[in-house]
Design a protein around this motif. Structure first.
Motif, PDB file in Angstrom:
ATOM      1  N   LEU A 109     -22.400 -36.300   0.933  1.00 31.18           N
ATOM      2  CA  LEU A 109     -21.398 -37.075   0.217  1.00 31.18           C
ATOM      3  C   LEU A 109     -19.963 -36.598   0.482  1.00 31.18           C
ATOM      4  O   LEU A 109     -19.057 -37.409   0.667  1.00 31.18           O
ATOM      5  CB  LEU A 109     -21.674 -37.030  -1.295  1.00 31.18           C
ATOM      6  CG  LEU A 109     -23.011 -37.632  -1.750  1.00 31.18           C
ATOM      7  CD1 LEU A 109     -23.220 -37.402  -3.230  1.00 31.18           C
ATOM      8  CD2 LEU A 109     -23.046 -39.118  -1.410  1.00 31.18           C
ATOM      9  N   ASN A 110     -19.758 -35.281   0.498  1.00 34.93           N
ATOM     10  CA  ASN A 110     -18.382 -34.794   0.684  1.00 34.93           C
ATOM     11  C   ASN A 110     -18.069 -34.383   2.125  1.00 34.93           C
ATOM     12  O   ASN A 110     -16.947 -34.003   2.428  1.00 34.93           O
ATOM     13  CB  ASN A 110     -18.065 -33.644  -0.280  1.00 34.93           C
ATOM     14  CG  ASN A 110     -18.877 -32.403  -0.031  1.00 34.93           C
ATOM     15  OD1 ASN A 110     -19.774 -32.390   0.789  1.00 34.93           O
ATOM     16  ND2 ASN A 110     -18.560 -31.354  -0.757  1.00 34.93           N
ATOM     17  N   ARG A 111     -19.045 -34.464   3.015  1.00 32.55           N
ATOM     18  CA  ARG A 111     -18.825 -34.058   4.402  1.00 32.55           C
ATOM     19  C   ARG A 111     -17.756 -34.887   5.120  1.00 32.55           C
ATOM     20  O   ARG A 111     -16.917 -34.322   5.828  1.00 32.55           O
ATOM     21  CB  ARG A 111     -20.145 -34.081   5.166  1.00 32.55           C
ATOM     22  CG  ARG A 111     -20.046 -33.404   6.511  1.00 32.55           C
ATOM     23  CD  ARG A 111     -21.388 -33.099   7.101  1.00 32.55           C
ATOM     24  NE  ARG A 111     -21.954 -31.975   6.374  1.00 32.55           N
ATOM     25  CZ  ARG A 111     -23.251 -31.728   6.266  1.00 32.55           C
ATOM     26  NH1 ARG A 111     -24.116 -32.517   6.835  1.00 32.55           N
ATOM     27  NH2 ARG A 111     -23.681 -30.695   5.594  1.00 32.55           N
ATOM     28  N   PRO A 112     -17.695 -36.212   4.964  1.00 35.01           N
ATOM     29  CA  PRO A 112     -16.632 -36.974   5.648  1.00 35.01           C
ATOM     30  C   PRO A 112     -15.220 -36.551   5.231  1.00 35.01           C
ATOM     31  O   PRO A 112     -14.330 -36.428   6.079  1.00 35.01           O
ATOM     32  CB  PRO A 112     -16.905 -38.428   5.242  1.00 35.01           C
ATOM     33  CG  PRO A 112     -18.357 -38.462   4.908  1.00 35.01           C
ATOM     34  CD  PRO A 112     -18.664 -37.110   4.327  1.00 35.01           C
ATOM     35  N   ASN A 113     -15.024 -36.292   3.933  1.00 40.50           N
ATOM     36  CA  ASN A 113     -13.711 -35.816   3.473  1.00 40.50           C
ATOM     37  C   ASN A 113     -13.378 -34.454   4.069  1.00 40.50           C
ATOM     38  O   ASN A 113     -12.235 -34.194   4.445  1.00 40.50           O
ATOM     39  CB  ASN A 113     -13.668 -35.740   1.946  1.00 40.50           C
ATOM     40  CG  ASN A 113     -13.733 -37.105   1.310  1.00 40.50           C
ATOM     41  OD1 ASN A 113     -13.400 -38.106   1.930  1.00 40.50           O
ATOM     42  ND2 ASN A 113     -14.176 -37.139   0.065  1.00 40.50           N
ATOM     43  N   LEU A 114     -14.368 -33.595   4.137  1.00 42.54           N
ATOM     44  CA  LEU A 114     -14.169 -32.267   4.708  1.00 42.54           C
ATOM     45  C   LEU A 114     -13.782 -32.368   6.190  1.00 42.54           C
ATOM     46  O   LEU A 114     -12.895 -31.664   6.662  1.00 42.54           O
ATOM     47  CB  LEU A 114     -15.423 -31.414   4.548  1.00 42.54           C
ATOM     48  CG  LEU A 114     -15.357 -30.008   5.117  1.00 42.54           C
ATOM     49  CD1 LEU A 114     -14.281 -29.190   4.416  1.00 42.54           C
ATOM     50  CD2 LEU A 114     -16.702 -29.334   5.012  1.00 42.54           C
ATOM     51  N   MET A 115     -14.430 -33.264   6.924  1.00 41.46           N
ATOM     52  CA  MET A 115     -14.120 -33.442   8.351  1.00 41.46           C
ATOM     53  C   MET A 115     -12.672 -33.895   8.544  1.00 41.46           C
ATOM     54  O   MET A 115     -11.992 -33.432   9.472  1.00 41.46           O
ATOM     55  CB  MET A 115     -15.069 -34.458   8.998  1.00 41.46           C
ATOM     56  CG  MET A 115     -16.516 -34.046   8.974  1.00 41.46           C
ATOM     57  SD  MET A 115     -16.792 -32.548   9.896  1.00 41.46           S
ATOM     58  CE  MET A 115     -18.540 -32.574  10.041  1.00 41.46           C
ATOM     59  N   GLU A 116     -12.182 -34.755   7.685  1.00 41.37           N
ATOM     60  CA  GLU A 116     -10.779 -35.199   7.766  1.00 41.37           C
ATOM     61  C   GLU A 116      -9.827 -34.040   7.467  1.00 41.37           C
ATOM     62  O   GLU A 116      -8.797 -33.888   8.113  1.00 41.37           O
ATOM     63  CB  GLU A 116     -10.528 -36.354   6.788  1.00 41.37           C
ATOM     64  CG  GLU A 116     -11.154 -37.663   7.210  1.00 41.37           C
ATOM     65  CD  GLU A 116     -10.636 -38.148   8.548  1.00 41.37           C
ATOM     66  OE1 GLU A 116      -9.406 -38.097   8.786  1.00 41.37           O
ATOM     67  OE2 GLU A 116     -11.467 -38.568   9.377  1.00 41.37           O
ATOM     68  N   LEU A 117     -10.193 -33.236   6.482  1.00 38.25           N
ATOM     69  CA  LEU A 117      -9.376 -32.076   6.140  1.00 38.25           C
ATOM     70  C   LEU A 117      -9.309 -31.087   7.306  1.00 38.25           C
ATOM     71  O   LEU A 117      -8.247 -30.584   7.651  1.00 38.25           O
ATOM     72  CB  LEU A 117      -9.963 -31.384   4.898  1.00 38.25           C
ATOM     73  CG  LEU A 117      -9.230 -30.152   4.409  1.00 38.25           C
ATOM     74  CD1 LEU A 117      -7.852 -30.533   3.881  1.00 38.25           C
ATOM     75  CD2 LEU A 117     -10.041 -29.464   3.339  1.00 38.25           C
ATOM     76  N   VAL A 118     -10.440 -30.836   7.945  1.00 41.52           N
ATOM     77  CA  VAL A 118     -10.497 -29.932   9.095  1.00 41.52           C
ATOM     78  C   VAL A 118      -9.608 -30.454  10.222  1.00 41.52           C
ATOM     79  O   VAL A 118      -8.862 -29.703  10.843  1.00 41.52           O
ATOM     80  CB  VAL A 118     -11.951 -29.764   9.581  1.00 41.52           C
ATOM     81  CG1 VAL A 118     -12.010 -29.076  10.935  1.00 41.52           C
ATOM     82  CG2 VAL A 118     -12.763 -28.996   8.552  1.00 41.52           C
ATOM     83  N   LYS A 119      -9.663 -31.750  10.446  1.00 41.34           N
ATOM     84  CA  LYS A 119      -8.834 -32.359  11.489  1.00 41.34           C
ATOM     85  C   LYS A 119      -7.343 -32.194  11.170  1.00 41.34           C
ATOM     86  O   LYS A 119      -6.536 -31.928  12.062  1.00 41.34           O
ATOM     87  CB  LYS A 119      -9.181 -33.848  11.622  1.00 41.34           C
ATOM     88  CG  LYS A 119      -8.600 -34.491  12.865  1.00 41.34           C
ATOM     89  CD  LYS A 119      -8.919 -35.978  12.932  1.00 41.34           C
ATOM     90  CE  LYS A 119     -10.395 -36.206  13.106  1.00 41.34           C
ATOM     91  NZ  LYS A 119     -10.726 -37.642  13.273  1.00 41.34           N
ATOM     92  N   ALA A 120      -6.977 -32.313   9.912  1.00 40.55           N
ATOM     93  CA  ALA A 120      -5.575 -32.167   9.505  1.00 40.55           C
ATOM     94  C   ALA A 120      -5.049 -30.751   9.779  1.00 40.55           C
ATOM     95  O   ALA A 120      -3.875 -30.571  10.077  1.00 40.55           O
ATOM     96  CB  ALA A 120      -5.420 -32.499   8.018  1.00 40.55           C
TER      97      ALA A 120
END
Length: 152
Positions: free
Chosen positions: A95-106
């Protein structure tokens, strides 16, 4: 902090002699990196030491006296790019993995391992940026520094 570069003979025992020398001079090494040069018989040591300019001059002069040291030089005054490396393990379900991936990219990081319940992220930047990334990952972030002068 002072940065000393030493070109040394690439043979066993040299690292021990350099470390023993700094101990005798009562200089604390924050980081010591040894790597090969284009000549297989010569290695480059980069010593990041917690000392003042006078201590660095003593270290440089003492290194020059060691038989295995070919050249020692204080490069503290030269411009350099400095980076730290951190591995951050974050609890992440589907559930929270997509948000985490965006944060990592930032934060210009990259995911190096994924398991069903967590993600391991690699971030290379200044210490402040890495700490900001870890805080942004939330309280579940467990991080390990691969940096010589940083502690979480």
């Amino acid at each position: 902090m002072q940065t000393i570069v030493a070109y040394v003979e690439n043979k066993p025992g040299v690292l021990n002699r350099v470390a023993s020398l700094t101990r005798r001079l009562a200089i604390n090494i924050d980081s010591l990196t040894v790597g090969p040069t284009e000549n297989q018989e010569i290695a480059r040591m980069t010593i990041y030491a917690h000392t003042d300019e006078r201590g660095a001059m003593r270290l440089e002069a003492s290194l020059e006296k060691l038989v295995d040291v070919l050249l020692a030089e204080n490069i503290s005054d030269r411009p350099m790019l400095e980076r730290d490396l951190a591995l951050i393990k974050v609890a992440a379900d589907h559930l929270n993995r997509p948000n985490l991936m965006e944060l990592v990219k930032a934060f210009r990081g990259r995911v190096v391992d994924v398991s069903p319940e967590s993600v391991i992220v690699e971030v290379s930047d200044t210490t402040d940026k890495m700490m900001a990334c870890s805080r942004s990952c939330g309280p579940s972030a467990c991080w390990k520094w691969a940096a010589p002068d940083a502690s979480p």
